[in-house]
Design an enzyme around this catalytic site. Sequence first.
Site, PDB file in Angstrom:
ATOM      1  CD  GLU A   1       0.423  21.061  49.621  1.00 13.04           C
ATOM      2  OE1 GLU A   1       1.034  20.358  50.408  1.00 13.04           O
ATOM      3  OE2 GLU A   1       0.160  20.706  48.451  1.00 13.04           O
TER       4      GLU A   1
ATOM      5  CG  HIS B   1       4.071  12.695  41.537  1.00 13.30           C
ATOM      6  ND1 HIS B   1       3.190  12.784  42.591  1.00 13.30           N
ATOM      7  CD2 HIS B   1       4.942  11.710  41.849  1.00 13.30           C
ATOM      8  CE1 HIS B   1       3.531  11.883  43.514  1.00 13.30           C
ATOM      9  NE2 HIS B   1       4.592  11.215  43.082  1.00 13.30           N
TER      10      HIS B   1
ATOM     11  NE  ARG C   1       1.290   3.816  51.041  1.00 12.10           N
ATOM     12  CZ  ARG C   1       1.296   4.108  49.756  1.00 12.10           C
ATOM     13  NH1 ARG C   1       1.953   3.340  48.898  1.00 12.10           N
ATOM     14  NH2 ARG C   1       0.669   5.172  49.302  1.00 12.10           N
TER      15      ARG C   1
HETATM   16  P1  ADP Z   1       1.216   4.708  45.299  1.00 15.43           P
HETATM   17  O1  ADP Z   1       2.133   5.830  45.038  1.00 15.43           O
HETATM   18  O2  ADP Z   1       1.845   3.519  45.920  1.00 15.43           O
HETATM   19  O3  ADP Z   1       0.321   4.410  44.166  1.00 15.43           O
HETATM   20  P2  ADP Z   1      -1.132   5.681  46.475  1.00 15.43           P
HETATM   21  O4  ADP Z   1      -1.162   6.827  47.430  1.00 15.43           O
HETATM   22  O5  ADP Z   1      -1.693   5.867  45.129  1.00 15.43           O
HETATM   23  O6  ADP Z   1       0.375   5.280  46.433  1.00 15.43           O
HETATM   24  O7  ADP Z   1      -1.817   4.439  47.180  1.00 15.43           O
HETATM   25  C1  ADP Z   1      -1.578   3.094  46.865  1.00 15.43           C
HETATM   26  C2  ADP Z   1      -2.733   2.276  47.332  1.00 15.43           C
HETATM   27  O8  ADP Z   1      -3.011   2.535  48.691  1.00 15.43           O
HETATM   28  C3  ADP Z   1      -3.998   2.519  46.582  1.00 15.43           C
HETATM   29  O9  ADP Z   1      -4.663   1.308  46.450  1.00 15.43           O
HETATM   30  C4  ADP Z   1      -4.743   3.482  47.494  1.00 15.43           C
HETATM   31  O10 ADP Z   1      -6.133   3.361  47.316  1.00 15.43           O
HETATM   32  C5  ADP Z   1      -4.317   3.042  48.855  1.00 15.43           C
HETATM   33  N1  ADP Z   1      -4.205   4.112  49.858  1.00 15.43           N
HETATM   34  C6  ADP Z   1      -3.223   5.016  49.985  1.00 15.43           C
HETATM   35  N2  ADP Z   1      -3.411   5.810  51.042  1.00 15.43           N
HETATM   36  C7  ADP Z   1      -4.552   5.416  51.632  1.00 15.43           C
HETATM   37  C8  ADP Z   1      -5.283   5.846  52.787  1.00 15.43           C
HETATM   38  N3  ADP Z   1      -4.873   6.854  53.551  1.00 15.43           N
HETATM   39  N4  ADP Z   1      -6.415   5.200  53.072  1.00 15.43           N
HETATM   40  C9  ADP Z   1      -6.829   4.188  52.300  1.00 15.43           C
HETATM   41  N5  ADP Z   1      -6.194   3.733  51.224  1.00 15.43           N
HETATM   42  C10 ADP Z   1      -5.067   4.335  50.866  1.00 15.43           C
HETATM   43  P1  ADP Z   2      -2.141  11.423  48.007  1.00 10.63           P
HETATM   44  O1  ADP Z   2      -1.818  11.239  49.455  1.00 10.63           O
HETATM   45  O2  ADP Z   2      -3.565  11.226  47.692  1.00 10.63           O
HETATM   46  O3  ADP Z   2      -1.190  10.661  47.149  1.00 10.63           O
HETATM   47  P2  ADP Z   2      -0.638  13.833  47.315  1.00 10.63           P
HETATM   48  O4  ADP Z   2      -0.452  14.970  48.265  1.00 10.63           O
HETATM   49  O5  ADP Z   2       0.515  12.933  47.085  1.00 10.63           O
HETATM   50  O6  ADP Z   2      -1.903  12.983  47.771  1.00 10.63           O
HETATM   51  O7  ADP Z   2      -1.129  14.401  45.939  1.00 10.63           O
HETATM   52  C1  ADP Z   2      -1.606  13.560  44.913  1.00 10.63           C
HETATM   53  C2  ADP Z   2      -1.511  14.288  43.587  1.00 10.63           C
HETATM   54  O8  ADP Z   2      -2.295  15.502  43.616  1.00 10.63           O
HETATM   55  C3  ADP Z   2      -0.112  14.749  43.210  1.00 10.63           C
HETATM   56  O9  ADP Z   2       0.626  13.729  42.570  1.00 10.63           O
HETATM   57  C4  ADP Z   2      -0.425  15.904  42.270  1.00 10.63           C
HETATM   58  O10 ADP Z   2      -0.830  15.453  40.996  1.00 10.63           O
HETATM   59  C5  ADP Z   2      -1.642  16.543  42.920  1.00 10.63           C
HETATM   60  N1  ADP Z   2      -1.259  17.595  43.867  1.00 10.63           N
HETATM   61  C6  ADP Z   2      -1.077  17.466  45.195  1.00 10.63           C
HETATM   62  N2  ADP Z   2      -0.738  18.643  45.770  1.00 10.63           N
HETATM   63  C7  ADP Z   2      -0.693  19.558  44.763  1.00 10.63           C
HETATM   64  C8  ADP Z   2      -0.408  20.968  44.686  1.00 10.63           C
HETATM   65  N3  ADP Z   2      -0.127  21.670  45.775  1.00 10.63           N
HETATM   66  N4  ADP Z   2      -0.477  21.558  43.473  1.00 10.63           N
HETATM   67  C9  ADP Z   2      -0.798  20.851  42.370  1.00 10.63           C
HETATM   68  N5  ADP Z   2      -1.076  19.537  42.370  1.00 10.63           N
HETATM   69  C10 ADP Z   2      -1.028  18.892  43.543  1.00 10.63           C
HETATM   70 MG    MG Z   3       0.874  10.905  47.068  1.00  9.61          MG
END
Ligand code: ADP
Ligand code: ADP
Ligand code: MG
Length: 457
Positions: free
Chosen positions: A199, A207, A291
Amino acid sequence: MQKLLVANRGEIAVRIQRAAKELGLATVQVHSSADADSLAVKMADEAVLIGPPAASKSYLNIAAILKAAADTGADAVHPGYGFLAENADFADAVVAAGPIWCGPSGDAIRVMGDKVAARIAAEAAGVPVVPGSDGRVDDPAHARAIALAIGFPVMIKAAAGGGGRGIRIAHDMDEFDRLMPQASAEAKAAFGDGGLYLEKVIERARHIEVQVLADGTRAIHCFERECSLQRRRQKVWEEAPSAALSPELRAKLCASAVALAEAVNYRGAGTLEFLYDDISGHYYFIEMNTRIQVEHPVTEMVTGLDLVREMIRIAGGEPLRYRQEDIHLRGHAIEVRINAEDPAQGFKPGPGTISSLTVPGGAGVRFDTLLYQGYTVPPFYDSLLGKLIVWDEDRPAALARMARALDELQVGGLPTTKPLHQALVRDEGVAKAAFHTRWLEPWLEENAPRLSKEIAE
Ligand code: ADP
Ligand code: ADP
Ligand code: MG
């Protein structure tokens, strides 16, 4: 539905049991040996030991969880967040074994839980995505060509990533060549899937995510949450509504989320995450979380809904009981994550025993926690101790209320992130809501060492 098994731990297990009890359901709490004296186990009607402390042998142990459901006669399973919540095979296995799954179908998780498949679904539904690769990038020469076309810096993301993990930034081709194999190997180890996609980096973006509820036929949105205050791409502070959106843009963003949820016949509670560039006014879909999310209470505070109760009702086969026009946005809510980490020492985790506990209260204050006095926080899991959430009529009032509630909160015996939030809530930049996803990290460089900790004995 009569008996709900909670396939999770910590504050979300407590939260789910509360909703279940209000619906008149009995609860079964599965737990590892490290969680035998947890609040969730104490609250439950029945508790079942499913394995040793390591999550891979307990909270991720599908066979043990299914056996606990069968042994207790549980007729529904709620996965919470993290662990198996976005594991499509687990969703299918629960349904195949008999119980109701409190989440979207395995197939919906496969489409929207896979970040590459979700991007494709978003584009097909006319929802803008971050410019990037059309699918997974497997072949190195192809990957390099796409990186050049996007332009550096390029973000390398794991298709199965989550929780802020599995993301890297390459600033030039040398770094790209170095990071790609490393990222793939790590994604394989962490998520069981080495698939990567690329990306464009959206600099200084906010966000902003939209909560949806859907019953398979119809979807509604419950407005947005702003989660731009992040450390290592993990949220530390969330609020609703976002101060950055005009009413017109809010309507457009929320309509995009509803369109996408309906396009995939989504069923249950879900969140569509976007990056918003407030200079250009563009927003881009980044992923869907299929979720309940950690920060769902801020939406509950501004809408009056109980999202966990609604997801259980929908799972039980009820159609959505709300029309879009029934959902109103009122006032402002803020959530801060209280973790067992020392912000003055690089957020070093500090598990330990809770020697004293004072929980804040009063109007508009909610504390969702796993803590009780005398509880020993185990070192094996993530460090979230609780979430302090406040509501008030507008953002300045909510900030003042959060400052007051944080001052009331006393957690003795281990370091917490409370001093970080006490500083943020009084910060001028935060007061102006003038932040983006890379705002907090430099702020911490400057301020973290001064954040005093208080560990009462
Ligand atoms: P939220 O927006 O609910 O905070 P996060 O993506 O930060 O979502 O994840 C919430 C919780 O789920 C955290 O404890 C994170 O470590 C866990 N988590 C999220 N995605 C995964 C994944 N693909 N594998 C393992 N743990 C995950
Ligand atoms: P996760 O599954 O770990 O939550 P996300 O795709 O939601 O991953 O991205 C987590 C964070 O990483 C976003 O909230 C943002 O801060 C940063 N991020 C993700 N994609 C981008 C992007 N294309 N450009 C800039 N920041 C990004
Ligand atoms: Mg995310």
